[in-house]
Design a protein around this motif. Structure first.
Motif, short mmCIF file in Angstrom:
data_model
loop_
_atom_site.label_atom_id
_atom_site.label_comp_id
_atom_site.label_asym_id
_atom_site.label_seq_id
_atom_site.Cartn_x
_atom_site.Cartn_y
_atom_site.Cartn_z
N ARG A 267 8.49 -34.50 -58.13
CA ARG A 267 7.11 -33.77 -59.19
C ARG A 267 6.90 -34.85 -59.37
O ARG A 267 8.43 -34.82 -60.63
CB ARG A 267 6.20 -33.06 -59.49
CG ARG A 267 6.07 -31.99 -57.90
CD ARG A 267 5.41 -30.85 -58.30
NE ARG A 267 4.24 -30.60 -59.63
CZ ARG A 267 4.18 -29.77 -60.20
NH1 ARG A 267 5.04 -28.49 -59.56
NH2 ARG A 267 3.56 -29.39 -60.57
N LYS A 268 5.73 -35.30 -60.92
CA LYS A 268 6.77 -35.66 -61.96
C LYS A 268 6.24 -35.15 -63.70
O LYS A 268 6.47 -35.61 -64.04
CB LYS A 268 4.92 -37.01 -61.81
CG LYS A 268 5.52 -38.39 -61.76
CD LYS A 268 4.09 -38.92 -61.38
CE LYS A 268 4.77 -40.57 -60.92
NZ LYS A 268 3.07 -41.45 -60.71
N SER A 269 6.02 -34.37 -63.07
CA SER A 269 6.30 -32.85 -64.84
C SER A 269 7.16 -32.69 -64.67
O SER A 269 8.45 -33.52 -63.91
CB SER A 269 5.41 -31.84 -64.03
OG SER A 269 6.41 -30.85 -63.90
N GLN A 270 7.51 -32.49 -65.77
CA GLN A 270 8.50 -33.35 -66.91
C GLN A 270 9.65 -31.79 -66.38
O GLN A 270 10.51 -31.77 -65.88
CB GLN A 270 8.63 -32.69 -68.58
CG GLN A 270 9.65 -32.92 -68.99
CD GLN A 270 9.29 -31.92 -71.01
OE1 GLN A 270 8.52 -32.09 -70.94
NE2 GLN A 270 10.33 -32.08 -71.24
N LEU A 271 9.35 -30.39 -66.34
CA LEU A 271 9.77 -29.11 -65.49
C LEU A 271 10.38 -29.69 -63.73
O LEU A 271 12.06 -28.89 -63.73
CB LEU A 271 8.78 -27.93 -65.01
CG LEU A 271 9.81 -27.17 -65.14
CD1 LEU A 271 10.92 -26.30 -65.52
CD2 LEU A 271 8.66 -25.51 -64.40
N ALA A 272 9.37 -30.52 -63.31
CA ALA A 272 10.20 -30.76 -61.82
C ALA A 272 10.70 -31.63 -61.70
O ALA A 272 12.10 -31.75 -61.81
CB ALA A 272 8.88 -31.91 -61.35
N ARG A 273 10.93 -32.90 -62.55
CA ARG A 273 11.89 -33.59 -63.11
C ARG A 273 13.24 -33.11 -63.70
O ARG A 273 14.83 -32.97 -63.31
CB ARG A 273 12.00 -34.88 -64.25
CG ARG A 273 10.95 -35.56 -64.02
CD ARG A 273 10.83 -35.99 -62.59
NE ARG A 273 12.36 -37.24 -63.08
CZ ARG A 273 12.05 -38.16 -62.88
NH1 ARG A 273 11.24 -38.88 -62.91
NH2 ARG A 273 13.44 -39.43 -63.11
N ILE A 274 13.00 -31.94 -64.38
CA ILE A 274 14.23 -31.24 -65.14
C ILE A 274 15.34 -30.54 -63.89
O ILE A 274 16.39 -31.03 -63.93
CB ILE A 274 13.93 -30.61 -65.91
CG1 ILE A 274 14.21 -31.21 -67.63
CG2 ILE A 274 14.75 -28.89 -66.95
CD1 ILE A 274 13.20 -30.21 -68.63
N GLN A 275 14.27 -29.79 -63.40
CA GLN A 275 14.65 -29.43 -61.80
C GLN A 275 15.30 -30.03 -60.78
O GLN A 275 16.23 -29.63 -60.76
CB GLN A 275 13.54 -28.14 -61.56
CG GLN A 275 13.41 -27.17 -62.22
CD GLN A 275 12.43 -26.31 -61.56
OE1 GLN A 275 11.77 -25.19 -61.99
NE2 GLN A 275 11.30 -27.01 -60.41
N THR A 276 15.22 -31.21 -61.01
CA THR A 276 15.35 -32.24 -59.74
C THR A 276 16.99 -33.06 -60.38
O THR A 276 17.78 -32.92 -59.56
CB THR A 276 14.34 -33.43 -59.51
OG1 THR A 276 13.29 -32.78 -59.12
CG2 THR A 276 15.02 -34.37 -58.20
N ASP A 277 17.00 -32.91 -61.54
CA ASP A 277 18.18 -33.64 -61.64
C ASP A 277 19.00 -32.68 -62.67
O ASP A 277 20.17 -33.13 -62.49
CB ASP A 277 17.54 -33.92 -63.96
CG ASP A 277 16.79 -35.11 -63.76
OD1 ASP A 277 16.74 -36.23 -63.11
OD2 ASP A 277 16.76 -35.52 -65.26
N SER A 278 18.61 -31.90 -62.36
CA SER A 278 19.66 -30.48 -62.33
C SER A 278 20.87 -30.54 -61.16
O SER A 278 21.64 -30.49 -61.23
CB SER A 278 19.19 -28.77 -62.73
OG SER A 278 19.32 -27.98 -62.21
N VAL A 279 19.61 -30.01 -60.34
CA VAL A 279 20.74 -30.05 -58.45
C VAL A 279 21.22 -31.48 -58.77
O VAL A 279 22.66 -31.56 -57.92
CB VAL A 279 19.45 -29.95 -57.77
CG1 VAL A 279 19.68 -30.03 -56.06
CG2 VAL A 279 18.45 -29.12 -58.16
N ALA A 280 20.89 -32.52 -59.09
CA ALA A 280 21.32 -33.57 -58.01
C ALA A 280 22.15 -33.49 -59.04
O ALA A 280 23.68 -34.06 -58.75
CB ALA A 280 20.15 -34.86 -58.83
N GLY A 281 22.56 -33.19 -60.47
CA GLY A 281 24.08 -33.40 -61.62
C GLY A 281 24.91 -32.36 -60.67
O GLY A 281 26.37 -32.78 -60.33
N THR A 282 24.33 -30.87 -60.01
CA THR A 282 25.60 -30.20 -59.38
C THR A 282 25.72 -31.47 -57.19
O THR A 282 27.18 -31.38 -57.46
CB THR A 282 24.91 -29.04 -58.71
OG1 THR A 282 23.99 -28.40 -60.27
CG2 THR A 282 25.64 -27.92 -58.04
#
Ligand code: DPM
Length: 360
Positions: A26-41
């Motif tokens: 989703r485009k919301s900031q929280l969704a982006r942060i959550q996706t980025d954190s899983v992407a990082g892992t």
């Protein structure tokens, strides 16, 4: 790894093929942060995989002024993302587990549940109330929340306060709190605030005696196509076994009660040694009626995993790398606790709550 689908292969400069994995968010900031954190892992675990992030808006993001519990679409925040999964436009979608219905549409599964953040709810005060608590706020102070679960529990516990809906994503809500004089405080999940970097705004974390949390709250879930064995295997290492067991029991509890995100149902779980404890409750909208009980079960994580009979539990989770006897025990715990409450009249409480909420 299967390299057959051409659209998922990119040629690196050295001519070596590397798999492209697309993550929908989703485009919301929280969704982006959550996706980025899983992407990082994932990037750390699989340095050769090329991750692409695809952002899209969902119905839940578009209807910002209606209370969540009144929109009536269970998969509010997830439908468009699932459509993209189905059309092979993305391979992985990261969600807050609490936004995922207890039954996923056919063809999808939760391939990973990551270690849970603080699952509790938190009080965020209007700056003018700094230093106060829900106990010490002036009488008739207005608390903003659109969660029937939070309102029911807090109305009972703090009868001197008033409760009003507040909608919008986290950024919008904090803005509504700070820039207007409509709310003395708002209630939000501690996990979301922490992920946004707003931990300093938490003035009070609500323990189970004040407000039990929502099913799955604080945990991130990775949704994938159920048939996509490569991706399933890839994300399965992200599973956090204790979180998985807790959340499976919570989801089985909610599913048996036939609750969605629009009913006042709350839980509290703990793993101590090899015991899993589940407290679950259902409330009337004003919190006056409440049925609550605790049960426990033994969950032996050391038991053999059974890859040939993967546990694709009734609550939509695939966890081949976790002991299937432990997963089954966790699921049965939720089911059993729900049945205990149903025998005491939980169905009536929930049906009435639903009707009243629909009529508001
Ligand atoms: C669901 C609820 C809310 C969200 C209902 C509930 C809160 C709605 C509201 C099912 N999803 O909790 O009783 O306050 O109007 C949501 C948030 C997060 C995931 C925000 C929040 C972040 C925390 C997490 C919205 N979904 O609850 O403050 O990842 O668990």
């Amino acid at each position: 790894m299967d390299m057959s689908g051409n659209d998922t292969i990119s040629k690196e400069g050295n001519g070596k093929a590397s798999r492209v994995i697309r993550m929908g968010t989703r485009k919301s900031q929280l969704a982006r942060i959550q996706t980025d954190s899983v992407a990082g892992t994932l990037k750390q675990l699989y340095p050769d995989v090329h991750l692409e992030i695809v952002a899209m808006s969902t119905i839940g993001d578009k209807i910002l002024d209606t209370a969540l519990s009144k929109i009536g679409e269970k998969s509010l925040f997830t439908k468009e993302l699932e459509n993209a999964l189905e059309r092979n436009e993305v391979d992985i979608v990261v969600h807050s587990l609490k936004d995922l219905p207890t039954s996923l549409p056919p063809g999808f599964t939760i391939g990973a549940i990551l270690e849970r953040e603080n699952p509790h709810d938190a009080v965020v005060l209007h700056p003018k109330n700094a230093g106060l608590t829900l106990d010490s706020l002036p009488e008739k102070s207005v608390i903003g929340t659109s969660s029937l679960r939070r309102a029911a529990q807090l109305k009972k516990r703090f009868p001197q306060l008033e409760f009003e809906n507040i909608r919008g994503n986290l950024n919008t809500r904090l803005k509504k709190l700070d820039e207007k004089d409509d709310y003395a405080a708002i209630i939000l999940a501690a996990a979301g605030l922490k992920r946004m970097g707003w931990e300093s705004r938490i003035s009070q974390v609500l323990g189970p005696e004040d407000c039990m949390y929502a099913v799955g709250q604080g945990a991130l879930a990775v949704e994938v196509r159920a048939q996509d064995k490569d991706i399933l295997e890839m994300v399965s290492v992200l599973h956090h076994p204790h979180t998985v067991l807790r959340c499976i029991s919570e989801r089985a509890f909610l599913k048996q009660l036939e609750g969605g995100c629009s009913v006042p149902v709350a839980v509290h779980t703990e793993v101590k040694g090899s015991m899993l404890y589940l407290t679950g409750a259902v409330y009337s909208l004003d919190g006056a009626d409440c049925l609550k009980d605790t049960m426990q079960t033994c969950v032996e994580l050391d038991n053999k995993v059974n890859k040939s009979a993967p546990h694709s539990a009734n609550v939509g989770v695939t966890a081949c790398n976790i002991s299937s006897s432990a997963l089954e025990a966790a699921e049965k715990l939720g089911l059993d606790l729900a049945n205990v409450l149903l025998n005491k009249g939980a169905k009536d409480i929930l049906t009435t709550a639903r009707k009243l909420n629909d009529a508001r």
